[in-house]
Structure formats: structure tokens, C-alpha cells
Design a protein around this motif. Structure first.
Motif, PDB file in Angstrom:
ATOM      1  N   VAL A 142    -135.263 -22.274  53.119  1.00 34.10           N
ATOM      2  CA  VAL A 142    -133.704 -21.672  52.264  1.00 34.10           C
ATOM      3  C   VAL A 142    -133.106 -21.362  53.090  1.00 34.10           C
ATOM      4  O   VAL A 142    -132.104 -20.977  51.788  1.00 34.10           O
ATOM      5  N   MET A 143    -132.676 -21.061  54.054  1.00 40.31           N
ATOM      6  CA  MET A 143    -131.691 -20.975  54.941  1.00 40.31           C
ATOM      7  C   MET A 143    -130.842 -21.747  55.689  1.00 40.31           C
ATOM      8  O   MET A 143    -131.909 -22.905  55.997  1.00 40.31           O
ATOM      9  N   TRP A 144    -129.244 -21.964  55.927  1.00 44.27           N
ATOM     10  CA  TRP A 144    -129.044 -22.584  56.450  1.00 44.27           C
ATOM     11  C   TRP A 144    -127.397 -21.378  57.283  1.00 44.27           C
ATOM     12  O   TRP A 144    -126.785 -20.857  57.015  1.00 44.27           O
ATOM     13  N   ASP A 145    -126.890 -22.477  57.912  1.00 43.85           N
ATOM     14  CA  ASP A 145    -125.621 -22.121  58.672  1.00 43.85           C
ATOM     15  C   ASP A 145    -125.430 -20.477  59.281  1.00 43.85           C
ATOM     16  O   ASP A 145    -124.893 -19.886  58.963  1.00 43.85           O
ATOM     17  N   ARG A 146    -126.557 -20.380  59.763  1.00 43.41           N
ATOM     18  CA  ARG A 146    -126.739 -18.961  59.708  1.00 43.41           C
ATOM     19  C   ARG A 146    -126.363 -18.755  62.056  1.00 43.41           C
ATOM     20  O   ARG A 146    -126.106 -20.154  62.242  1.00 43.41           O
ATOM     21  N   SER A 147    -126.404 -17.518  61.848  1.00 41.74           N
ATOM     22  CA  SER A 147    -125.240 -17.768  63.637  1.00 41.74           C
ATOM     23  C   SER A 147    -125.990 -16.781  64.581  1.00 41.74           C
ATOM     24  O   SER A 147    -127.065 -15.834  64.056  1.00 41.74           O
ATOM     25  N   THR A 148    -126.275 -16.999  65.410  1.00 45.35           N
ATOM     26  CA  THR A 148    -126.578 -16.484  66.516  1.00 45.35           C
ATOM     27  C   THR A 148    -125.402 -15.650  67.904  1.00 45.35           C
ATOM     28  O   THR A 148    -126.240 -15.167  68.504  1.00 45.35           O
ATOM     29  N   HIS A 149    -124.705 -16.285  67.298  1.00 44.11           N
ATOM     30  CA  HIS A 149    -123.487 -15.511  68.520  1.00 44.11           C
ATOM     31  C   HIS A 149    -122.766 -13.833  67.969  1.00 44.11           C
ATOM     32  O   HIS A 149    -123.271 -13.468  66.853  1.00 44.11           O
ATOM     33  N   TYR A 150    -122.830 -13.552  69.419  1.00 45.75           N
ATOM     34  CA  TYR A 150    -122.973 -12.166  69.288  1.00 45.75           C
ATOM     35  C   TYR A 150    -121.212 -12.142  68.248  1.00 45.75           C
ATOM     36  O   TYR A 150    -121.335 -10.161  68.122  1.00 45.75           O
ATOM     37  N   ALA A 151    -120.867 -12.629  67.826  1.00 47.96           N
ATOM     38  CA  ALA A 151    -119.346 -12.166  67.351  1.00 47.96           C
ATOM     39  C   ALA A 151    -119.426 -12.543  66.304  1.00 47.96           C
ATOM     40  O   ALA A 151    -118.288 -12.437  65.550  1.00 47.96           O
ATOM     41  N   GLN A 152    -120.228 -13.501  65.940  1.00 48.77           N
ATOM     42  CA  GLN A 152    -120.842 -13.801  63.912  1.00 48.77           C
ATOM     43  C   GLN A 152    -121.727 -12.693  63.343  1.00 48.77           C
ATOM     44  O   GLN A 152    -122.570 -13.035  62.855  1.00 48.77           O
TER      45      GLN A 152
END
Length: 198
Positions: free
Chosen positions: A45-55
């Protein structure tokens, strides 16, 4: 920065929101399936998530989307977006809401989840449908899709009967082309873009 128990309380509240949203999506999903509709695009149900520490802005689940079609017409369907916070663009909402969409894909494209469905009703190409249906919005993406949608405050959808009355039945009527009948279901509870932002 919040410390100790305060952080845990905030985290627990975020987890509770996610669990309640999952239950809400399950109710919507089960009702559409009961009416003979099929969810498309898998269970995501989601996309374009971030796992980056700066986001960190994109760590949070600011939206969820679910789209349904029928076997007879895979280029037409309905969908919902649960939106907690804006990601970009024109919208600055002050409350969580559900955007309920009737979607018609162009050029025989099979319908699926899209950013365009997420932006329906508040993108720069969105306009009020007409004077009679002033809380319905039409968004046209040339050669891609046309969407008619409306906005519901999340708090009016507190039980299965409300979900059926304000989401499932009106979206099926929009799909059938019965705009006025659909509008009768939701005109007293749906919000304008301006109301979402105030």
C-alpha cells in the motif's frame, strides 16, 4: 529532542496508528471483494519510502493506497488513498483524510497503483467537477488516466457501515456513471480542498 519514556509513548502511538490503518484497509478490501471487485498491484500500500538516515521525512507512512477493478473492465476501477501528511505539491492538510477515487485508464492500459491517483483532487490539473457536485474533483492526465474523487475526514469512517455508505457504495455509483446518486451518499460528510487545509 524527546527523551526516554516520551519517545516510547510517541512510538507506541505511531504503532497504534499503523495497526488501526491496517484494520481500516482490511475492512475496505473485504467489502470490495464482497461486491465482486479485485485488488490490483499486490498487497503493498506504500512506495517511495526511505531507509536513508538523511531522509527521515520518508520513513513515516504518510499515505496508503489500494486500487480495485473488475474482471470485465480492467481499465476502469476505484481506489482509496489514506493521507496523513502531504509529501509534495499543492496539499497542506491539517487532518488525516481519505481520498476516494473513480479511475479510468486511457489507451487500454490495465489499471494499477499510481502517483497520479495519490495526487488526484489536489494536483494543479484538478478542478471541481461542476457546480452541482462542488465537492467532487476531476483530474485529467492526458493519455494516461482521468480520475473523479472526493475527500472524507478519517474520523467519519469509524465502523463498517460508514465505510460501506461513504466509500464503497458511492464509488460503485461513480463507476457506473451515476454521479448524482454517488454525491447524495457523501455530500454531507465530504470536504473541499480548502476545508482540508484550514
Amino acid at each position: 529532542m524527546s527523551l526516554g519514556k516520551e519517545i516510547k509513548n510517541i512510538y507506541d502511538a505511531m504503532l497504534k496508528i499503523c495497526i488501526e490503518t491496517s484494520r481500516f484497509i482490511s475492512v475496505i478490501n473485504d467489502l470490495f471483494v464482497k461486491y465482486g471487485w479485485n485488488p490490483v498491484g499486490g498487497d503493498r500500500v506504500m512506495w517511495d519510502r526511505s531507509t536513508h538516515y538523511a531522509q527521515p521525512r520518508f520513513w513515516l507512512p504518510y499515505f496508503q493506497q489500494r486500487v480495485f477493478t473488475t474482471e470485465q473492465e480492467p481499465t476502469k476501477g476505484v481506489g482509496i488513498n489514506i493521507i496523513f501528511d502531504k509529501a509534495s505539491g499543492e496539499l497542506t492538510n491539517t487532518i488525516p483524510f481519505v481520498s476516494c477515487c473513480y479511475i479510468k485508464a486511457e489507451n487500454s492500459d490495465t489499471l494499477n497503483k499510481h502517483d497520479e491517483i495519490y495526487c488526484a483532487g489536489w494536483s494543479e490539473t484538478s478542478k471541481v467537477l461542476d457546480e452541482t457536485h462542488s465537492k467532487l474533483y476531476k483530474t485529467v492526465y492526458p493519455n494516461r488516466m482521468t480520475i473523479v474523487n472526493y475527500f472524507l475526514p478519517l474520523d467519519v469512517l469509524s465502523n463498517q457501515q460508514a465505510v460501506e455508505s461513504y466509500i464503497v457504495k458511492p464509488l460503485i455509483e461513480l463507476y457506473k456513471g451515476n454521479t448524482t446518486k454517488a454525491y447524495e451518499f457523501i455530500k454531507s460528510v465530504c470536504l473541499t480542498r480548502e476545508k482540508l487545509s484550514s
